[in-house]
Structures are given as C-alpha cells and as structure tokens.
Design an enzyme around this catalytic site. Structure first.
Site, short mmCIF file in Angstrom:
data_model
loop_
_atom_site.label_atom_id
_atom_site.label_comp_id
_atom_site.label_asym_id
_atom_site.label_seq_id
_atom_site.Cartn_x
_atom_site.Cartn_y
_atom_site.Cartn_z
N ASP A 1 20.13 73.31 32.65
CA ASP A 1 20.64 73.20 33.87
C ASP A 1 20.24 73.25 35.28
O ASP A 1 20.25 72.27 36.02
CB ASP A 1 21.94 74.37 33.79
CG ASP A 1 22.67 74.59 32.62
OD1 ASP A 1 22.94 73.46 32.20
OD2 ASP A 1 23.07 75.58 32.32
N HIS B 1 27.94 82.10 28.78
CA HIS B 1 27.38 81.17 29.55
C HIS B 1 28.27 79.91 29.64
O HIS B 1 28.47 79.22 30.63
CB HIS B 1 25.92 80.79 28.97
CG HIS B 1 25.10 79.82 29.59
ND1 HIS B 1 24.00 80.00 30.72
CD2 HIS B 1 25.17 78.63 29.63
CE1 HIS B 1 23.56 78.91 31.26
NE2 HIS B 1 24.19 77.96 30.51
N GLU B 2 28.61 79.45 28.21
CA GLU B 2 29.34 78.31 28.22
C GLU B 2 30.75 78.34 28.81
O GLU B 2 31.33 77.36 29.20
CB GLU B 2 29.26 77.71 26.84
CG GLU B 2 28.10 77.60 26.06
CD GLU B 2 27.24 76.49 26.82
OE1 GLU B 2 27.76 75.66 27.41
OE2 GLU B 2 26.09 76.43 26.68
N GLY C 1 17.09 44.75 33.41
CA GLY C 1 18.15 46.00 33.15
C GLY C 1 17.61 47.01 32.10
O GLY C 1 16.55 46.91 31.69
N GLY D 1 18.42 48.49 26.00
CA GLY D 1 19.81 48.46 25.11
C GLY D 1 20.92 47.93 25.91
O GLY D 1 21.82 47.98 25.28
N THR D 2 20.49 47.16 26.86
CA THR D 2 21.83 46.62 27.53
C THR D 2 22.23 45.37 27.23
O THR D 2 23.16 44.77 27.49
CB THR D 2 21.60 46.56 29.05
OG1 THR D 2 20.51 45.98 29.36
CG2 THR D 2 21.69 47.96 29.73
N GLY D 3 21.46 44.54 26.31
CA GLY D 3 21.75 43.43 25.63
C GLY D 3 20.96 42.07 26.12
O GLY D 3 21.25 40.93 25.94
N LYS D 4 19.56 42.34 26.82
CA LYS D 4 18.93 41.36 27.20
C LYS D 4 18.21 40.27 26.16
O LYS D 4 18.44 39.22 26.02
CB LYS D 4 17.68 41.92 28.02
CG LYS D 4 17.99 42.68 29.18
CD LYS D 4 16.91 43.36 29.98
CE LYS D 4 16.08 44.17 29.15
NZ LYS D 4 16.64 45.59 28.85
N THR D 5 17.77 40.87 25.02
CA THR D 5 17.28 40.34 23.94
C THR D 5 18.28 39.62 23.14
O THR D 5 18.26 38.57 22.55
CB THR D 5 16.43 41.18 22.97
OG1 THR D 5 15.45 41.90 23.57
CG2 THR D 5 15.97 40.59 21.76
#
Length: 652
Positions: A532, A457-458, A234, A237-241
C-alpha cells in the site's frame, strides 16, 4: 521433413564423437606403448646379469633406456604372438623398450657395465646419444595428435555455428546469412484479421499495408508512394505479434519473420552481413514484407551509453539497417514491419519518415475491445449458459489480449480440476483472482492475533472504498492468503481517460485505510502495509512531479517522455525544488492518512462488525457490505452487475 533434418544432425554429432574417441584411444595407446617403466640401477644390473638385455642407450649422460631381447619379453609382462609365416620368431605387440632409469656418474656406470659383461659373458651393447632426435614419425606421435584433435574440434564448432546461421550446407561461411523464416502462399498460415479482435484502429492501418502490396496501382496512380515501413508500438501482450501473424496470413506475398536478436552475434561484422543478406533475399522476392519483432534489440539509440565503444557491433548493425531501409538504390516493393514495447529508446534516425513512415499504437484494450477479445477466445471453450461476456470484460480492466487469453485458459483448467462438464462463472472469477493475486494458500499457518490484524486491515480498505466517492467499487474482500499477500480487497476501478486531484487523493486515502485501521484498533502498526505504501508514494510523486497538480510546484512537470534522463546522473531540478517536492509528497500522504483515520473512527463500530464477519467467513462480497453500511452513498454504473455476480457465486 523436420524429423529427417534432426536425425541427420544427430548422425553427424555421433560421427564426430566416434572420431574423437578413436583419436583419444590412439593417443592413450601411444602413451602406454612408448612410456617405459621406471627402475633403479640395482634392478637393472640384476636383469643384465641374467642376459635378458639386448642393448642400452644413454641419453644426455643421465638417462638410460633399456631394450630387452624378444625371447625374454613374456617374462616381463609383454604379450607376444607366434607367427610361423614370417621369418621372425615372434611378433611383439609392444616396443621392446621396457625400462629406463637415471644415473649419476657416467664413467662409474660405464665401468660397472663393462665388468658385468666380462663376468657373465654378455653380448649387450651400449650406445650414447647426446642430441635431441626428431623424425617425422616421432613428431607426429608426440604433437600431431593434438593438432588433429584441435582441427576436428574447430571444424565441428564452426559447422554447428554455420548450420544455425542459415544457408545450405551448414558451412562456416553461412554464419553471415540471415536467419529470417520465409512464409509464402505454400505455407499454411491460418491466422487472419478475423482472429484479431479489439484493435480496430491498428488493424485498419495494417490492412492498408497489405492492400498496398496487393494492388499498388490504386495508390500510385494518384502520385502516392508505398510506405517503406510501419512500426507497431505498445505494451507487452497487446497483440503486436498477432497483427504481424495476421498480415502473414492475409498478404499472399512472401513474408520474412525474425527477431531483432537474430542479428546479434559475437563475431564482428556478422550483424551487418545478416542485414544485407536479408534485404537481398527480400528484393529477390519483391513485393514482400519483412517483420522484425523486438526491434529495440538492434535499434537502440546510438551514443547514449557512457562507456565509449561499449557495443560497436550493434551500432554497425543498426547503421546497415538504416542504409538498407532508405539509402541509394532502395526503390523496391519491400515493406518493413517492426514491433517493440520500448519505443522511447529507439534511434531517431530509425523513426523518421522514409524508414518507418507509420507509427501504429497498439494500446491495451478498453471495455468494448475486451468484450470482443473474450468472444474470440470463448468460442473454443465449453461454456455454461450463465457466462456473461460483458461482466467478464468489466472484471478485467487493464488486461491485455494475452492476459484475457490466459484467463480463458486458466478457467478451463480450473473447471477440469473440479470435474465439471462446462465452464462456470465462478471458474472465470477464480482464474482472474489467480492471475492478479496468485495462488490461494488455504493451508498457510497464521497466528490468531495476526489473523485478527489482517481482518481489520482489509476491513479498513473495504470501509473507506465504500464511503468515498472516487474510490474504486469493491468486489470482494478476503483474508485468505494468496500469492505474497496475507489478505486482499478486490476492486473494479473506473476506466477513466482523465483523472482529477480529488480522485487521486481518494485512491490514496483508500490505500492508507488498512494501516489506519490497525492504528485505531491495536494502537500500533505493522509491516503489512508495504505494498500500500509503495503505491501511495508513487501516486503522490506523480501528482507533484509529473502531472503538475501541486500548488507550490505549479504547472511544471519533470517527466521526460524521450527517456533521456535514464542516462543522466543529475536531477532536472535544483536541491531547493527537490526539498519542496519531498515536503509536498509527505504533506499529501499525511493529510490522507489523517482523513482515513477520521472516517474510520466515525465508523469504528461498523468496522469491527465487518472485521468479525471476515474472521468468521474469510470472504465477503458487495452484498455483505450493503447489510453493514447500507447502500453506497455514491452511484456507480456497475453495482447491479457486481450484485448479480455475487449472487451467482453464492449459489455455487
């Protein structure tokens, strides 16, 4: 216990330093002890005429060593110590060899020396030595010191290597020992499966592995076999460890934990030796679990490198790991649990059944999973009554478990910085903005003309996202610099499992709206659209060459999920096809740019109102766009939540 070990290592270090200093002191003392002072012949004969010289030795017919009489040593700067207990009158602290000089004609020098002896009635003796002399003592003082220092240095280095390589005593032979850390029932591992939220599918499979070891008869009585290994795959940071830590806390069996890089060493054969040592220890503790984090450090596919013999040591380590996991004599209750975020580069032999029987995908959490993860992290925080976990979960699409933990921590730090007694909703929103966009820079100096261009622009982005059906709903738009951006528009993208060409084109159009607004208002464009354009180009490339969403290319993809093209120097298509791909990418971007300009021209008055509001307030929310454009013509299921959030923000 740890402090004692650290103190012991520090003591050994200072012992080595003291020993080295002693030997260096002896060396320099010896250098000053035996190095005579250089003089010329005139000075020598002046000293000789005073009767202060005991003898001279002529070496190799060109160098003369001068030895002084002991009673004249003080006058030449040599310290002496009187001693009444010995028959000697003086004890010198230096060798009587004091001077040396070079001669040209030996016969001339010898005649002059004899003349001085007769003239001044001297008893000085002359001697000749034409061969190099070496005694054991002289050899030791000249060269032995360097050998001793070298031995001490290497002993210190190998002791340090051995102590970091594992094993008792820190000896050099322990360099091939495994660096795995052992957790068993005596270790207080507090993480359990209750602390792992949002990974229900992966958690079930990992829990079953724990059950295999606790009660194997439940599965083997029907003829089944315990899996040899499970691979957690994965994004970071998804939680494997975290899952592995939960296994260590729940399994109640010995748990060996190490990283793939722990096998790698500069010495040949060390990696394979550490693999053997690891599995030998695991077999002694059977049943047990071995967890190898970041296994891609040693599990990279063999033979892909274009440089022959580029990393034979890593391949040897991998070969040993393959043999230990599934070779002769591996019928033991040892399960290997590994984690990686680079499964595409792993060797196929490592992934086959019999080694890693199970591949467990650990994907980024979805909406409901993020809600559960927030609840796990929020229960440690002091929160106000207005905190809505459902809103926070919707505000963080694409966030991993580690990102959510970071959001919660940042919100607590922000609230403490503001001297709050509880964490408010605005603190969470600011934490999300901080993580996504970077630190806010309100003191950044921007010219009025540049600030106006940024506002338009924004405003262009916000206008198109409001008016297009498939564009992501707007949360807020700001012209306050943050991170590397001078302004930004915040959206809440819809979490889709599938995406259509119409949705992708609307997203491209919204991204091009900023540059389109600049061209309409200022009749030119600036460099502010770089980010962009990068996103637009990648989106169009994926439509044409990856997802097969282009009529001219057809239902063809040039995406390689195996990662083989990473090492290829040729494209998987012809030059003619490459030209068609370039043309179609340019066509898609050009069409959406014209579309964005057309929509903005039709709403130019509202665009200017929005830009002026931005220049005045610097930050606008969804409610402000409603006042300018009216209700969004397309329904979205998060409008009420966003409106509720904006009201809370304004009240603060």
């Amino acid at each position: 216990m740890i402090n004692k070990k650290v103190k012991s290592k520090n003591n050994f270090f200072w012992i080595y330093v003291v020993i080295l200093a002693i030997f260096l002191g002896i060396f320099f003392l010896k250098s000053s002890f035996y190095n005579p002072k250089k003089i010329d012949q005139d000075t020598f004969f002046d000293i000789l005429s005073k009767g202060e010289i005991e003898k001279i030795i002529v070496k190799h017919r060109e160098i003369v060593h001068v030895y002084l009489k002991k009673e004249f040593l003080p006058s030449h700067g040599i310290n002496i110590i009187p001693n009444d207990n010995l028959n000697q009158k003086f004890i010198t602290t230096e060798h009587p060899l004091r001077y040396e000089f070079e001669i040209g004609d030996l016969q001339f020098f010898q005649r002059k020396f004899e003349e001085y002896k007769k003239r001044y009635n001297l008893d000085a003796v002359i001697d000749f030595k034409n061969q190099q002399e070496y005694t054991i003592t002289k050899f030791f003082f000249d060269y032995g010191i360097f050998f001793i220092l070298l031995i001490i240095f290497w002993f210190f280095i190998f002791r340090r290597i051995g102590s970091t390589g594992g094993g008792a005593g820190g000896q050099i032979f322990n360099i091939g020992k495994s660096r795995a850390r052992l957790f068993d029932e005596n270790d207080n591992v507090k993480i359990t499966f209750k602390d792992v939220a949002g990974l229900e599918g992966a958690k079930e499979e990992v829990q079953e592995i724990v059950e295999f070891l606790k009660s194997p008869q439940k599965y083997t009585k029907l003829g089944g076999k315990i899996p040899k290994g499970a691979l957690l795959i994965g994004p970071p940071g998804t939680g494997k460890t975290l899952l592995a830590k939960a296994v260590a806390g729940e399994a109640k069996v010995p748990f060996f934990s190490l990283s793939g890089s722990d096998f790698v060493e500069m010495f040949v054969g060390v990696g394979a030796s550490r693999v053997r040592d690891l599995f030998e220890k695991a077999k002694e503790k059977s049943p047990c679990i071995i967890f190898i984090d970041e296994i891609d450090a040693i599990g990279r596919a063999r033979g892909k490198s274009s440089i022959v013999g580029s990393n034979d040591e890593r391949e040897n380590t991998l070969n040993q790991l393959l043999t230990e996991m599934d070779g002769f004599g591996t019928h033991t209750n040892v399960i290997v649990l590994a984690a990686t975020n680079r499964s595409d580069i792993l060797d196929k032999a490592l992934l086959r059944p019999g080694r890693f029987d199970r591949t467990i995908l650990v994907d980024p959490p979805e909406l409901n999973e993020r809600r559960e993860i927030f609840r796990v992290h929020l229960h440690r925080l002091v929160l106000s009554d207005q905190i809505d976990t459902d809103f926070l979960a919707r505000q963080t699409p694409g966030f991993s478990g580690a990102d959510i933990a970071n959001v919660c921590n940042e919100s607590a730090l922000i609230a403490a910085r503001r001297d709050r007694s509880k964490i408010e909703s605005q603190d969470f929103l600011d934490a999300i903005d901080r993580i996504i966009g970077g630190l806010e820079k309100k003191n950044k100096i921007i010219k009025p003309s540049e600030k106006k261009r940024i506002a338009y622009h924004e405003a262009g982005h916000a206008t198109i996202s409001w008016l297009l059906e498939h564009a992501a709903p707007l949360v807020k738009v700001t012209i306050v610099p943050r991170g590397r951006s001078l302004g930004s528009a915040w959206y809440l993208p819809e979490e889709r499992q599938l995406t259509t060409p119409e949705q992708m084109k609307d997203e491209i159009c919204a991204l091009l709206a900023g540059r389109s607004a600049e061209e309409i208002i200022f009749s030119n464009v600036s460099t502010g659209a770089l980010n962009d354009l990068e996103k637009v180009t990648k989106q169009a490339q994926s439509m044409v060459a990856v997802f097969g969403l282009n009529d001219r290319i057809g239902n063809i993809t040039y995406y390689d999920s195996t990662g083989q093209n990473e090492f290829s120097f040729s494209k998987p298509y012809s030059e003619k096809t490459a030209q068609i791909i370039d043309e179609e990418i340019s066509k898609i971007i050009t069409e959406q740019y014209k579309r964005a300009k057309s929509i903005l021209k039709n709403n130019e008055k509202k665009l200017s109102i929005l830009a002026n509001e931005l220049l005045e307030k610097e930050v606008l929310f969804r409610e402000d766009l409603k006042k300018i454009f009216g209700e969004r013509p397309f329904l979205d299921d998060i409008g009420e939540i966003l409106s509720k959030s904006n009201k809370n923000v304004r009240s603060e």
